[in-house]
Design a protein around this motif. Sequence first.
Motif, mmCIF file in Angstrom:
data_model
loop_
_atom_site.group_PDB
_atom_site.id
_atom_site.type_symbol
_atom_site.label_atom_id
_atom_site.label_comp_id
_atom_site.label_asym_id
_atom_site.label_seq_id
_atom_site.Cartn_x
_atom_site.Cartn_y
_atom_site.Cartn_z
ATOM 1 N N SER A 73 27.811 72.354 -11.476
ATOM 2 C CA SER A 73 26.545 72.654 -10.815
ATOM 3 C C SER A 73 25.447 72.945 -11.832
ATOM 4 C CB SER A 73 26.701 73.826 -9.857
ATOM 5 O OG SER A 73 27.295 74.881 -10.542
ATOM 6 N N ALA A 74 25.833 73.168 -13.090
ATOM 7 C CA ALA A 74 24.815 73.406 -14.123
ATOM 8 C C ALA A 74 25.220 72.682 -15.388
ATOM 9 C CB ALA A 74 24.684 74.896 -14.405
ATOM 10 N N ILE A 75 24.208 72.140 -16.073
ATOM 11 C CA ILE A 75 24.438 71.421 -17.334
ATOM 12 C C ILE A 75 23.423 71.975 -18.321
ATOM 13 C CG2 ILE A 75 24.369 69.163 -18.472
ATOM 14 C CD1 ILE A 75 24.739 67.940 -15.580
ATOM 15 N N ASN A 76 23.904 72.439 -19.476
ATOM 16 C CA ASN A 76 22.926 72.966 -20.431
ATOM 17 C C ASN A 76 23.143 72.454 -21.840
ATOM 18 O OD1 ASN A 76 25.242 75.128 -20.583
ATOM 19 N ND2 ASN A 76 23.929 75.592 -22.331
ATOM 20 N N GLY A 77 22.039 72.344 -22.561
ATOM 21 C CA GLY A 77 22.065 72.112 -23.998
ATOM 22 C C GLY A 77 22.004 73.465 -24.687
ATOM 23 N N VAL A 78 22.024 73.467 -26.046
ATOM 24 C CA VAL A 78 22.224 74.709 -26.778
ATOM 25 C C VAL A 78 21.023 75.153 -27.617
ATOM 26 C CG1 VAL A 78 24.744 74.615 -26.772
ATOM 27 C CG2 VAL A 78 23.483 73.375 -28.551
ATOM 28 N N TYR A 137 28.702 73.062 -17.358
ATOM 29 C CA TYR A 137 29.073 72.250 -18.537
ATOM 30 C C TYR A 137 28.019 72.432 -19.633
ATOM 31 C CZ TYR A 137 28.733 67.815 -21.205
ATOM 32 O OH TYR A 137 28.564 66.866 -22.188
ATOM 33 N N THR A 138 28.480 72.757 -20.831
ATOM 34 C CA THR A 138 27.582 72.868 -21.988
ATOM 35 C C THR A 138 27.766 71.656 -22.891
ATOM 36 O OG1 THR A 138 27.822 75.264 -21.944
ATOM 37 C CG2 THR A 138 26.895 74.317 -23.945
ATOM 38 N N ASN A 140 18.413 75.005 -20.220
ATOM 39 C CA ASN A 140 18.703 75.261 -21.645
ATOM 40 C C ASN A 140 19.186 76.690 -21.825
ATOM 41 O OD1 ASN A 140 18.553 75.069 -24.598
ATOM 42 N ND2 ASN A 140 16.866 76.525 -24.357
ATOM 43 N N VAL A 141 20.176 76.849 -22.678
ATOM 44 C CA VAL A 141 20.507 78.194 -23.163
ATOM 45 C C VAL A 141 20.597 78.099 -24.681
ATOM 46 C CG1 VAL A 141 22.090 80.141 -23.132
ATOM 47 C CG2 VAL A 141 21.837 78.727 -21.080
ATOM 48 N N HIS A 166 17.180 70.481 -28.252
ATOM 49 C CA HIS A 166 18.401 69.750 -27.883
ATOM 50 C C HIS A 166 18.453 69.528 -26.370
ATOM 51 C CE1 HIS A 166 22.621 68.657 -27.596
ATOM 52 N NE2 HIS A 166 22.871 69.708 -26.856
ATOM 53 N N SER A 167 18.140 70.550 -25.597
ATOM 54 C CA SER A 167 18.210 70.405 -24.135
ATOM 55 C C SER A 167 17.207 69.365 -23.639
ATOM 56 C CB SER A 167 17.960 71.752 -23.448
ATOM 57 O OG SER A 167 19.019 72.632 -23.775
#
Length: 836
Positions: A446-451, A370-371, A477-478, A455-456
């Motif tokens: 299974s993964a949660i990232n900010g942009v 999820y982003t 973070n990505v 932000h992350s």
Amino acid sequence: MQTLPTPPSGSVQIEDDRTGLSIETLKRAFLDNLFYIQGKFPALASKNDYYMALAYTVRDRLLRRWLNTAETYTNTQARTVCYLSAEFLMGPHLGNNLINLGIYDQINQAMTELGLDLNELLQQEEEPGLGNGGLGRLAACYLDSLATLEIPALGYGIRYEFGIFDQEIRDGWQVEITDKWLRYGNPWEIARPDWAVEVKYGGHTESFIDEHGNYRVRWVPFKVVKGLPYDTPILGYKVNTANTLRLWSAEATESFDFGAFNSGDYFGAVHQKSNSENISKVLYPNDEQYQGKVLRLEQQMFFVSCSLQDMIRILQMQNMSLEKFPEKFSVQLNDTHPAIAVAELMRLLMDEHGMQWDNAWNITTRTFGYTNHTLLPEALERWPLKLFSELLPRHIEIIYEINRRFLDDVRIKFPDDPGRLSRLSLIDESGEKYVRMANLACVGSSAINGVAALHSELVKQTVLKDFYDMYPEKFTNVTNGVTPRRFVVLSNPRMTSLITSKIGDNWIKHLDELRRIEQFADDPGFRYEFRQIKQAIKQDLANHIKSETDVEVDPSSLFDIQVKRIHEYKRQHLNALHIIHLYNRIKANPSAEITPRTFLFGGKAAPGYYMAKLIIKFINSIGEVVNRDPDVAGRLKVVFLKDYNVKFAQRVYPAADLSEQISTAGKEASGTGNMKFSMNGALTIGTLDGANVEIREEVGAENFFLFGLTTEEVAAKKAAGYRPIDYYESNNDLRQVIDRIASGFFSHGDTGLFRPLVDNLLHKDEYLLLADYQSYIDCQEQVSQAYRNWDHWTRMSILNTARMGKFSSDRSIRDYCQNIWKVQPVPIELKDYTQS
Ligand code: RUG
């Protein structure tokens, strides 16, 4: 289509009309398509006919790669990324495909020889505006990079019949016009009716015990809608990989099980049937209150269910068991819009494929990532429980069960913490009950990232803090990126040639290599050429502005540009306050030394967002006064360019000297326009917000104009009881600016028109414009001074371009592949299809 055997050397080579790349073959193929597909001969053909004929000529040259790619993925059972996004803001396809196929020059020549202008034909394309802004455009950049990096991928979304509205400006106000982008047909897509699926809504559920003694649930829907996929090839840059963007269109089901309705309501059923198409009718403009808009939830469920069913079909077609779902697919949720996928995959696995809960949950949580794209509380989706349960009665049952099990886990990790339980619950029970989509996405992924890095961090400290405490290992973070193919090579061919003449063209795929032009930053010859190119592009834009608005702008003035959605947090009105500040200086002393500037704005306001629309009117009203005041003597020009879209963006980024990235710190998750400007050599004036922080780190603080409060300072100021009026009262200059607005000076004496804007700034100012005002004005003064030394400015500009390697979407996609998706490239060998 017949393939001829390889001719003996010395004989004439005859190329296939659908694949050949010689100028003669391209011309023949083009005329052939004009005749046989458009049904026109040159004397009768319109520009659109020519565009369509050219598009088909190019599509033909893509198809072999596309089919080879699909065949390879099938044969190798390749692990595949599925990018689920309610928005794909692709922009025009033709130019990009010419670049990625490497045939831009050949096509240009072929068209010239036929007496046509390729640029005119490129302008002819109606862009598919199936997105609002950054989020949808990011999805498009990611598809380009996935294909370029040879990663098996499918983009899944909705084929809206009407995309983002077209914007007109009448009397300074935004007017929305429907975007009939499919009016003349879409040559890039192929319908795949064989792969249509059905999506259910409403009705009720029934439980039963199956023949193995297992508890099962059957969903008896009120309405069934057919999803028809339309596929568009997405070719990578100079590779054979052509992935697929699969967009779903809603249709009425052909066979209708009236029995299921159990009501005998024939008319009602037929009415429902004719309403089915509405689901994919129109893209919701963002910033609207989605809550309570049942059609929006129907849309989300529609494309998510279609896409998950499609993945199951692919799996079965490749003779893989359902247990293999998470190994075959990594599914990324682009924001919470597709978050219902967590419950829908559970339903498909259990109700349609007989799986037990634990197994289905294990598969589901291994599948999704999820982003998060925003910290703005109003943008965090939640659905009224009643509406949700009526539309998706089975899903709410599944969500309750997910929640029950999840909250048990929370109790074990954090005993006796009821506050935490209520914050983490998938159901908001603080007042009217809501389903919280971000919570569902977090539990089911299974993964949660900010942009962006900042932000992350803020995601972990604020909106998703409780989830971070619960599952710290899921968070990462990505930082966003943008494709240099569309936003440098296609948009800025002159700069591309200059760079390539110095360091070769490897940088187009490996943007870090742009660093090699740093060595030329001190070379006067290179600087001169770099500057000449910028000037020529500015001249082109000046011509365009003249033809669109009749305003004359001076191409040697500083082009100061802010293009993006209009929103209070992005603070276009802070930029406007600076213009008034300069204007006041001129009025106080007409011979004041002012660096000539052209202020360009572009962007759409959500149709229901009153303040954003007033900001557009405000900017236009300032322009009306400033542009014709003889005291200004042309030193300031203010232009609002209507209907900002991808096509137009490509023209604007290369022409900028200064990029305005001035959001209140902590509000812009990343920004991606900031990257596109800087890649094209614009300097940034910006706050420490979103990806600005990382851009500044990369280009160097000395090549970036920083101003404003930090996120912490913003929070502290608000906590201490921010009083914007204090700034007004203590700052003469600011007071004169505000007073001029309030006096009706920019509104033909009407003191009421901009009153809401003024009152808001003086008494609320949620986005702290007044607190940042002086810092912004001082920083803009530094910009003006710096621009006077254009040789040094050009040096800074070159260094910006040279140091933007990090912000290629190729790097972002590599990060996703390594850290989240765990997927490898699958190179495609180009074989001759006609021989197999
Ligand atoms: O506002 C954000 C941008 O900061 C960001 O760069 C972009 C891509 O990550 O997404 C934008 N965004 C956020 N668009 N919609 C949302 C909230 O749904």
